[in-house]
Design a protein around this motif. Structure first.
Motif, short mmCIF file in Angstrom:
data_model
loop_
_atom_site.label_atom_id
_atom_site.label_comp_id
_atom_site.label_asym_id
_atom_site.label_seq_id
_atom_site.Cartn_x
_atom_site.Cartn_y
_atom_site.Cartn_z
N ALA A 12 0.88 -1.27 -0.05
CA ALA A 12 0.03 -0.17 0.12
C ALA A 12 0.76 1.21 0.02
O ALA A 12 0.52 2.15 -0.67
CB ALA A 12 -0.93 0.10 1.44
N GLY A 13 2.01 1.27 0.83
CA GLY A 13 2.83 2.49 0.83
C GLY A 13 3.60 2.60 -0.50
O GLY A 13 3.89 3.95 -0.82
N ALA A 14 3.82 1.38 -1.24
CA ALA A 14 4.40 1.75 -2.79
C ALA A 14 3.23 2.12 -3.69
O ALA A 14 3.78 2.26 -4.82
CB ALA A 14 5.26 0.50 -2.98
N GLY A 15 2.04 2.32 -3.47
CA GLY A 15 1.06 2.59 -4.40
C GLY A 15 -0.11 1.39 -4.88
O GLY A 15 -0.53 1.76 -5.94
N PRO A 61 4.58 4.19 3.87
CA PRO A 61 5.91 4.08 2.98
C PRO A 61 6.74 3.90 3.61
O PRO A 61 8.00 3.42 3.02
CB PRO A 61 6.00 5.38 2.11
CG PRO A 61 4.55 5.83 2.10
CD PRO A 61 3.91 5.45 3.49
N PRO B 75 -1.60 6.37 -1.05
CA PRO B 75 -0.58 6.56 -1.59
C PRO B 75 -0.59 6.22 -2.98
O PRO B 75 -1.17 5.11 -3.32
CB PRO B 75 0.57 5.97 -0.84
CG PRO B 75 0.00 5.34 0.38
CD PRO B 75 -1.54 5.31 0.21
N PRO B 76 0.00 7.18 -3.92
CA PRO B 76 -0.05 7.13 -5.49
C PRO B 76 1.11 6.09 -5.88
O PRO B 76 1.93 5.92 -5.25
CB PRO B 76 0.04 8.59 -5.97
CG PRO B 76 0.77 9.15 -4.95
CD PRO B 76 0.56 8.60 -3.58
N ALA B 77 0.41 5.52 -7.14
CA ALA B 77 1.56 4.52 -7.34
C ALA B 77 2.92 5.20 -7.74
O ALA B 77 3.00 6.38 -8.38
CB ALA B 77 1.21 3.72 -8.71
#
Lengths: 192, 135
Positions: A12-15, A61, B75-77
């Motif tokens: 999730a932290g990496a998008g 992240p 968070p965005p990719a």
């Protein structure tokens, strides 16, 4: 200590949108439920839950599994947000807080009674000191283990047991005037 | 487990032994069986409160709008980056240094009035003798 959420938090932290969705699906009901118990207010509970996730997105992240599980961290954030709101509320006490607002839709008598009983229990819970309220909520309403609840509250298991015992005694006393109806009927309902 | 500890745990966790600390559940259940006449009333009281909690437990699910708002803020990719930001800054710094050094070197050099280089560059080369005149 193995954190079952470690991988999903990393993704999730990496998008990864799917991971974020899975995290929300798993933990949002718990966060809303916890805040609703603590604050006895649906709208405020949703605000708290949203703030917990906004902080979770910032934390994800750089989250490093180790000291605490992500779920425990989320509970701590939610509890602290609830404590803040409870403290602010004390400055202006609303005598009607916790009372059930009349629903314009007619209810069958059994449903109405069940709603009234739930509201009395909720009102008694909300009237507890914040730490007792949190302990009862985590163990008896969120079904957390004693160890997980103690970690979320950042206290020892012995201290948790003391909070629980005092909280349960206070709720029992608060419900004493309707004990026969409230507790007796609930007992019957749970067996049926 | 003694009676005092049993009562304390009953007051804290209620009558459902599944909520009790894992390492004390067995002893608690054994004491409840062995001393039923003395502790049954206490257990019934605790069970009644547990049931009141259970009856008040249901909460409505989070609404869809809240879920959507939370997911919008996720968070965005991360976009793949061919050049690291630090490398871009280093290249920019090198380019700037080159400009500064070039300007500085030009300013330090004395201008020359000597036209010989210019003349040498454009002067016609000496004529070669005709091929037939030799020998």
């Amino acid at each position: 200590m193995i954190d079952p959420d470690a991988e999903i938090v990393r993704r999730a932290g990496a998008g990864d949108a799917h991971a974020a969705e899975a995290l929300v699906r798993k933990h949002l009901p718990k966060m809303v439920g916890l805040a609703r118990r603590m604050l006895n207010d649906g709208a405020e509970a949703e605000d708290v839950a949203q703030e917990v996730f906004l902080r979770a997105w910032r934390e994800a992240p750089r989250w490093r599994p180790g000291a605490a599980k992500f779920e425990t961290w989320m509970h701590r954030v939610a509890l602290n947000l609830c404590y803040d709101r409870m403290r602010r509320r004390r400055e202006k006490v609303d005598p009607d807080a916790g009372l059930l607002v009349a629903d314009p839709a007619p209810l069958a008598s059994d449903a109405w009674l069940a709603q009234q009983r739930a509201a009395r229990v909720q009102a008694a819970l909300s009237a507890l000191p914040e730490r007792q309220c949190a302990a009862i909520t985590l163990v008896h309403f969120q079904d957390m283990t004693n160890i997980a609840a103690a970690e979320a509250l950042e206290i020892s298991v012995e201290a948790l047991e003391s909070l629980l015992a005092r909280g349960r005694r206070a709720i029992k006393a608060a419900l004493a005037d309707v004990a026969q109806d409230l507790i007796g009927d609930a007992d019957g309902a749970s067996r049926g | 487990m003694d009676r005092t500890r049993f009562e304390h745990l009953l007051e804290a966790y209620g009558a459902d032994f599944a909520r009790w600390p894992v390492d004390e559940r067995g002893a608690g259940e054994a004491l409840a069986r062995a001393h039923a006449a003395e502790v049954d009333a206490m257990i019934a009281e605790a069970r009644a409160l547990d049931a009141a909690f259970a009856a008040a437990k249901a909460t409505p699910p989070p609404n869809a709008a809240l879920t959507a708002r939370i997911l919008m803020a996720a968070p965005p990719a991360r976009r793949p980056q061919s050049v690291a930001p630090a490398a871009v800054w280093a290249l920019a710094a090198c380019a700037l240094l080159g400009v500064v050094l070039g300007y500085g070197a030009g300013a330090l050099t004395q201008p020359s009035d000597d036209g010989s280089y210019f003349a040498a560059a454009f002067e016609a080369p000496p004529e070669a003798p005709p091929v037939g005149d030799q020998g």
